[in-house]
Design a protein around this motif. Structure first.
Motif, PDB file in Angstrom:
ATOM      1  N   LYS A  31       0.851  -1.190   0.000  1.00  0.00           N
ATOM      2  CA  LYS A  31       0.000   0.000   0.000  1.00  0.00           C
ATOM      3  C   LYS A  31       0.887   1.240   0.000  1.00  0.00           C
ATOM      4  N   GLY A  32       0.483   2.236  -0.773  1.00  0.00           N
ATOM      5  CA  GLY A  32       1.247   3.478  -0.880  1.00  0.00           C
ATOM      6  C   GLY A  32       2.266   3.493  -1.994  1.00  0.00           C
ATOM      7  N   ASN A  68      -3.214   3.172  -2.738  1.00  0.00           N
ATOM      8  CA  ASN A  68      -3.305   3.301  -1.281  1.00  0.00           C
ATOM      9  C   ASN A  68      -4.190   2.256  -0.626  1.00  0.00           C
TER      10      ASN A  68
END
Length: 90
Positions: A31-32, A68
């Motif tokens: 994530k990210g 995200n």
């Protein structure tokens, strides 16, 4: 590093410097993670799970998308239905 290039009729996923077979690319990211999309040839859309993300990409355009949320993201092009790549976000 992950990059997805749009060629005439294919998405090519390159992860850690290794290009995968056209339209069969699968990558798992945290994530990210920001993924660079690069329109090498032609006019394309970036469609994630059936929803168009932003304006069309013209030849030479680049866009970075940050993933995200966890899940599977099927990437297609509205103009070229055979174009396919998958991003799994953990």
């Amino acid at each position: 590093d992950v990059k997805i290039e749009a060629h005439a009729n294919d998405w090519t996923v390159t992860a850690d410097g290794a290009a995968q077979p056209a339209n069969k690319g699968v990558v798992t990211v945290a994530k990210g993670t920001a993924v660079l999309f690069d329109s090498v040839v032609g006019l394309h859309t970036i469609t994630l799970n059936g929803k168009k993300d932003g304006a069309d990409l013209k030849q030479g355009d680049k866009r970075t998308i940050t993933f995200n949320d966890a899940g599977q993201f099927k990437i297609t092009c509205d103009y070229h239905p055979d174009m396919l790549a998958d991003v799994f976000v953990q």
